[in-house]
Design an enzyme around this catalytic site. Sequence first.
Site: not given
Length: 304
Positions: A137, A165, A207
């Site tokens: 992330y 992400k 996401i």
Amino acid sequence: MQKSDFRGILPAITTKMTADQQVDLAAVRADVAFQIDGGVDGIIACGSLGEASTLSAAEKLSIAKAAIEEAAGRVPVILTIAEDSTAAGAALAAEAEKIGVEGLMVLPAMRYLADDREVITHYRTVAAASGLPIIVYNNPIAYGIDISVEMLREMADEPKFVAVKESTGDTRRINETLNALGDRYQLLTGVDDLALESLILGCVGWIAGLVVAFPRETVTIYKLVQQGRIPEALEIYRWFLPLLHLDIGPKFVQKIKLAEHIARGTSPVVRQPRLELVGEEEKAVRAIVEAGLKARPDLSRYGL
């Protein structure tokens, strides 16, 4: 979705709370069911939107377990690792694997602004603690650490790092990553109001935040993009944009929980130090959500 394949729509669910700010596991299960019914491809628990910073490790595991029980193998459940220390992150990763979590979304260690070497060591240590695939992330705007393309290149020898992400807020990073690393990582957009642009540029998943209130609209946008029906995806996306803008700023949790409350009737309770919105802030969010509901698109038009 196959293990290690994080394509599609992955809602970062909110953590439902009782009036006294305790985790409401029944509401967590109901939320997972609602998302799956809306067509999502996986569930991400205890992320930033899930108020990870105020949850204990035991609470995170209980939320993940409830989500796994409700999902019942229909979609994978991914747990977020966002701990203050590397040791705590590794311990949580190991426990998550034991209860049946199918993937991890891992952030750099919180509080300390680590340098590149420290960040990579953190990720490798967490990866070594379990056999689970990992979404890296990257959100330098919120967390002050940028996991650069060069860092991703250095980390590419660890097969557990399967996806990124991408939340830099700069769509140029998508092309830079793909040019440098090809398809080594699955790129997932993490910025709601850049999602369509990011999917067109090569992200294979989203996401999402506002999906928690509007899963069917989010899923339809994704499916239309996959079919190359960009003008139709734009119709929904442009309706959605005022709502997607709520996924920005320090009060995004309060805003999105209020949007859920208005759209679905779920609890808007947040855990302190956050407080529910009041006054003009609340009015502004209510106006956006109510306008969106009034103009909600007829998804049957798209034949999906």
